[in-house]
Structure formats: C-alpha cells, structure tokens
Write a protein that holds these residues in place. Structure first.
Motif, PDB file in Angstrom:
ATOM      1  N   SER A  55       1.480  -1.664  -0.016  1.00 28.72           N
ATOM      2  CA  SER A  55      -0.763  -0.124   0.010  1.00 28.72           C
ATOM      3  C   SER A  55       0.845   1.451  -0.012  1.00 28.72           C
ATOM      4  O   SER A  55       1.941   1.341  -0.004  1.00 28.72           O
ATOM      5  N   THR A  56       0.486   2.327  -0.500  1.00 31.88           N
ATOM      6  CA  THR A  56       0.907   3.449  -0.161  1.00 31.88           C
ATOM      7  C   THR A  56       0.368   4.469   0.658  1.00 31.88           C
ATOM      8  O   THR A  56       0.658   5.971   1.339  1.00 31.88           O
ATOM      9  N   SER A  57      -0.397   3.402   1.878  1.00 35.22           N
ATOM     10  CA  SER A  57      -1.322   4.590   2.822  1.00 35.22           C
ATOM     11  C   SER A  57      -0.398   3.887   4.037  1.00 35.22           C
ATOM     12  O   SER A  57      -0.647   2.599   4.649  1.00 35.22           O
ATOM     13  N   ILE A  58      -0.094   4.905   4.836  1.00 31.45           N
ATOM     14  CA  ILE A  58       0.261   4.512   6.136  1.00 31.45           C
ATOM     15  C   ILE A  58      -0.742   3.750   7.214  1.00 31.45           C
ATOM     16  O   ILE A  58      -0.535   3.689   8.505  1.00 31.45           O
ATOM     17  N   GLN A  59      -1.925   4.465   6.719  1.00 29.77           N
ATOM     18  CA  GLN A  59      -3.046   3.508   7.199  1.00 29.77           C
ATOM     19  C   GLN A  59      -3.125   1.592   7.365  1.00 29.77           C
ATOM     20  O   GLN A  59      -3.322   1.302   8.135  1.00 29.77           O
ATOM     21  N   GLU A  60      -3.277   1.690   5.889  1.00 35.42           N
ATOM     22  CA  GLU A  60      -3.339   0.334   5.946  1.00 35.42           C
ATOM     23  C   GLU A  60      -1.901   0.059   6.168  1.00 35.42           C
ATOM     24  O   GLU A  60      -2.349  -1.513   5.993  1.00 35.42           O
ATOM     25  N   ILE A  61      -0.879   0.207   5.007  1.00 31.97           N
ATOM     26  CA  ILE A  61       0.116  -0.830   6.176  1.00 31.97           C
ATOM     27  C   ILE A  61       1.083   0.096   7.147  1.00 31.97           C
ATOM     28  O   ILE A  61       1.793   1.503   6.976  1.00 31.97           O
ATOM     29  N   LYS A  62       0.824   0.273   8.222  1.00 30.27           N
ATOM     30  CA  LYS A  62       1.104   0.637   9.524  1.00 30.27           C
ATOM     31  C   LYS A  62       2.817   1.365   9.741  1.00 30.27           C
ATOM     32  O   LYS A  62       3.233   0.314   9.914  1.00 30.27           O
ATOM     33  N   PHE A  63       2.752   2.909   9.777  1.00 25.61           N
ATOM     34  CA  PHE A  63       4.189   2.494   9.696  1.00 25.61           C
ATOM     35  C   PHE A  63       4.370   4.197  10.605  1.00 25.61           C
ATOM     36  O   PHE A  63       3.527   5.270   9.176  1.00 25.61           O
ATOM     37  N   ILE A 218      10.221  -0.695   2.851  1.00 24.94           N
ATOM     38  CA  ILE A 218       9.932   0.794   2.255  1.00 24.94           C
ATOM     39  C   ILE A 218      10.165   1.325   1.593  1.00 24.94           C
ATOM     40  O   ILE A 218      11.341   1.557   1.117  1.00 24.94           O
ATOM     41  N   ILE A 219       9.837   1.553   0.609  1.00 21.71           N
ATOM     42  CA  ILE A 219      10.526   2.598  -1.007  1.00 21.71           C
ATOM     43  C   ILE A 219       9.810   4.062  -0.807  1.00 21.71           C
ATOM     44  O   ILE A 219       8.931   3.917  -1.914  1.00 21.71           O
ATOM     45  N   PRO A 220      10.734   5.376  -0.430  1.00 21.54           N
ATOM     46  CA  PRO A 220      10.462   6.189  -0.643  1.00 21.54           C
ATOM     47  C   PRO A 220       9.934   6.861  -1.880  1.00 21.54           C
ATOM     48  O   PRO A 220      10.852   6.481  -3.134  1.00 21.54           O
ATOM     49  N   THR A 221       9.053   7.558  -2.538  1.00 22.49           N
ATOM     50  CA  THR A 221       8.677   8.684  -3.746  1.00 22.49           C
ATOM     51  C   THR A 221       9.111  10.146  -3.214  1.00 22.49           C
ATOM     52  O   THR A 221       8.811  10.310  -1.844  1.00 22.49           O
ATOM     53  N   GLU A 222       8.577  10.810  -4.232  1.00 19.72           N
ATOM     54  CA  GLU A 222       8.702  12.025  -3.942  1.00 19.72           C
ATOM     55  C   GLU A 222       7.441  12.531  -2.668  1.00 19.72           C
ATOM     56  O   GLU A 222       7.539  13.174  -1.869  1.00 19.72           O
ATOM     57  N   ASN A 223       6.096  12.125  -3.393  1.00 20.81           N
ATOM     58  CA  ASN A 223       5.102  12.375  -2.734  1.00 20.81           C
ATOM     59  C   ASN A 223       4.315  11.136  -0.992  1.00 20.81           C
ATOM     60  O   ASN A 223       4.337  11.402  -0.427  1.00 20.81           O
ATOM     61  N   ARG A 224       5.152  10.701  -1.671  1.00 22.03           N
ATOM     62  CA  ARG A 224       4.437   8.914  -0.828  1.00 22.03           C
ATOM     63  C   ARG A 224       5.534   8.031  -0.559  1.00 22.03           C
ATOM     64  O   ARG A 224       6.666   8.026  -1.747  1.00 22.03           O
ATOM     65  N   SER A 225       5.264   7.011   0.522  1.00 18.01           N
ATOM     66  CA  SER A 225       6.065   5.937   0.050  1.00 18.01           C
ATOM     67  C   SER A 225       5.167   4.564  -0.218  1.00 18.01           C
ATOM     68  O   SER A 225       4.473   4.160   0.406  1.00 18.01           O
ATOM     69  N   LEU A 226       5.877   3.270  -0.666  1.00 20.13           N
ATOM     70  CA  LEU A 226       5.613   1.999  -1.286  1.00 20.13           C
ATOM     71  C   LEU A 226       5.614   1.018  -0.065  1.00 20.13           C
ATOM     72  O   LEU A 226       7.362   1.224  -0.094  1.00 20.13           O
TER      73      LEU A 226
END
Length: 384
Positions: A55-63, A218-226
C-alpha cells in the motif's frame, strides 16, 4: 517506475468520474494483494511462490508518519528492507537484516569515503527502525552494489539494490519465519485487514514452509512511500520438470479468496495472481483450464476489454519469457483447477479484438498498468 504513483492518483480521479461503463462502478484502492509464482528454468532452476501485501497508505500498512516523512525527505534513501532472507548480502550468514540502501555520492572516490557517507545517512534512522520493529539490529558492514547482473537477468528496476547503491547492513539473530511473520504483520497490518481473510491467510499458512522467508520494504518516492510485506518460499530445483503449472500447489492451498477488505465496492484490480516462466528455449502456454479474457493491445500491452469477468491475460504467451496475470472480475475466489495450464503443446488462439477502442478501454488500460506495476517489481525477483 516513479511515474506510476503519479498515475495512480490520476487514475482514481478518472474512475470516480466514469459512470455506467461496467455493471458496477469500478474503484481502485491503495491496498493491494498479489500472489506470484516464478518458474525459473533459465537461471536458478527454482520455483518461487510469494504473497505480497502493499500500500501507499500508512494507515493500511502502518508505519510512523514522522519516520516515513523523514525517510522520504532525506532524498538519499532508495529503500529500507527488513528480511530474514539467507545471506541478505555477501558475508552475512544465518542472521536477519535491516538494510538501509543509500544512493552513492559521486564525490566519494574510495571505500572509506563511501562508507562514511552511507553511515552518516543510516545512523539517522536505525534507532527509530529498531524501536518500531522491536529489534536490536547492530551494524555489520556496508556493501557496495557494483553491478546490476541480477537486475538485467530478471528485468528488475534495481530500486532495492543495484549499481549506484550502497547498503548499510545491520544484523540480528535469525528469527523463525512463521513467528517473524506473525510479529511483523501484527505491527504493520491493522486488525481489519488481518481479519479479512484473503491472501494474508494464505501467506500466514505459507510461512510454515521450511524455505519460507519474510521481507518488508519501504520505498520512498517524492510524495509518498510504497510499503510492501512479502512472504516467499523457494522450491529448489523444481522448475526443470514442470510441464503442467498448478499455481496454488506452490501456495499450499486449494482455493484462493480475495480479502473481504474489498467487499464494500468493486475493486477488480486490487487482487492479482501472476505467473512468470523463464526458459532457455522457446515455449508457450497451452491447455488453459480457466477462462482467457479478450484483450485489446494499447501501447504494446494486452489490456482486458471486460473487467467484470474472471480470467487470464498472458502477455507474452510464448517465447523464453512468459507472463500471465489472472484477475477475479466480480468473483471473490478461485479454485486450483481454474488456474492450471500447460507449457508446450498447441498454442493459444488469439483472444484479441480489433484495433478500435473507446474511452472505457483506455480507463481499463490506465488502472491495469497502475495496479500491476508495483507488484511486478517483486514478481521479477527479490534482489539480495
């Protein structure tokens, strides 16, 4: 690869503004479950089966939000990986690893300079990572990735590792895969996802396999992380004898169910089954037990013309590298006999339609590419 994540938001807006194209309104969630089988007759001779939850959501995969932002805004980190893979890098044996992968500074001309620059970055994060993962990983070494041979062979993107990347490797005692998966999934996955059955349950059962390994990245991108949680297992030297492919045999189940997390709407592309066959000689798909979907070729890629139907898309379906994707359509489960096919034999008849297509097919094309692109990153092989 990073353009994919920008397309995800565009695609979601397109989908929300499109009505009446299908019997149900199609949606695309940020959470995705992917089952993958790689049959490698070319290099390793192994079969690798895996389940990836991402996920790109830290609510669905908590981080932790602050830590995710800190990693992303650092600008030098290409990936952070926690794994109990054997020999996460050369020189590490029978230990689990946290690897902080940093882009090599071109100004660094010798190993000491490279090491110091890498550790300067990694030391900003290791304490917080240990606290979050409930681990006590200590510095083992720095490892310079000098080439992309594995990346080239399996056509991976080289984001996790590859030329121009330096890994700060922190190690800890090896942990049993089943207990590690139970622990890390309890940390990362909210209860609503863990209680929703689906691919997660298959992964939990597969973690008992003797060769099973777990990896979180965790793979960071410009606006969010995968964020990706992957459970994989190898079947050594199993590939050469395979002429009939039974996908679920390698996932140790007779039936694969979609997560109930998607039951509130129509999310046909958030549960994907994928297969790759790598061979040293030409082969082809034949005797497919399940449905083969009609497709339209858009920008050189086969795209299903009807997303409500369950079935296979093979692209390519012959050659030394075969790739297939199975989508569920409106179905919520698939049985083993619906996913079986053979290698060799009579070639498939083309299920492609004419070249004319309307805007609804373009919508399908966009979201199909978005939904599978990140998963293919792992489909083509985890780079140690």
């Amino acid at each position: 690869m990073w353009k994919v994540f920008g397309l995800m938001m565009i695609s979601a807006l397109v989908i929300l503004s499109t009505n009446g194209v299908y019997s149900q309104e199609m949606s695309l969630a940020t959470f995705q479950e992917t089952a993958q089988v790689i049959i490698d007759k070319s290099i390793s001779q192994n079969v690798t089966a895996s389940i990836t939850l991402q996920s790109t959501s830290i609510q669905e995969i908590k981080f932790p939000a602050e830590l995710e932002q800190k990693i992303r805004e650092n600008g030098k980190i290409s990936a952070i990986t926690l794994t109990n893979q054997n020999q996460c890098i050369l020189g590490v044996n029978n230990e689990s690893c946290i690897m902080i992968n940093v882009a090599r500074d071109p100004k660094d001309k010798n190993f000491l300079q490279i090491q110091n620059s890498t550790l300067k970055v990694s030391e900003q994060f290791i304490d917080e990572l240990n606290e979050f993962f409930d681990t006590n990983a200590e510095l083992h070494s720095t490892f310079i990735h000098g080439n992309d041979q594995t990346s080239v062979a399996l056509e991976t993107s080289g984001v996790i590792s590859g030329k121009g990347t330096v890994s700060a490797v922190y190690t800890m005692p090896m942990e049993d895969t089943h207990s590690m998966y139970e622990k890390i999934s309890a940390i990362l996955l909210p209860k609503v996802i863990r209680d929703s059955d689906g691919f997660y349950n298959v992964a939990k059962n597969l973690s008992l396999h003797e060769n099973a390994k777990v990896t979180f990245s965790i793979i960071p991108t410009e606006n969010r992380s995968l964020l990706q949680l992957r459970l994989s297992t190898d079947y050594p030297q199993a590939a050469p004898e395979i002429n009939q492919v039974n996908m679920l045999e390698f996932l140790k189940t007779d039936e694969l169910k979609r997560s109930k997390y998607f039951s509130s709407g129509f999310y046909p592309l958030n549960s994907i089954i994928q297969v790759v066959v790598l061979s040293t000689e030409e082969t082809n798909v034949s005797d497919v037990r399940g449905n083969i979907l009609e497709t339209q070729i858009i920008d050189g890629e086969k795209i299903p013309t009807e997303i409500t139907k369950a079935g296979w898309i093979f692209d390519p379906e012959q050659g030394m590298r075969i790739q297939g994707k199975y989508i569920f359509g409106e179905s919520t489960k698939v049985k083993a006999n619906e996913l079986m096919f053979s290698l060799g034999g009579e070639r498939l008849q083309s299920a492609e339609i004419g070249k004319e297509y309307d805007e609804s097919i373009i919508v399908v094309a966009i979201i199909t590419i978005v939904a599978i692109a990140a998963a293919i990153f792992y489909l083509k092989g985890y780079k140690k």
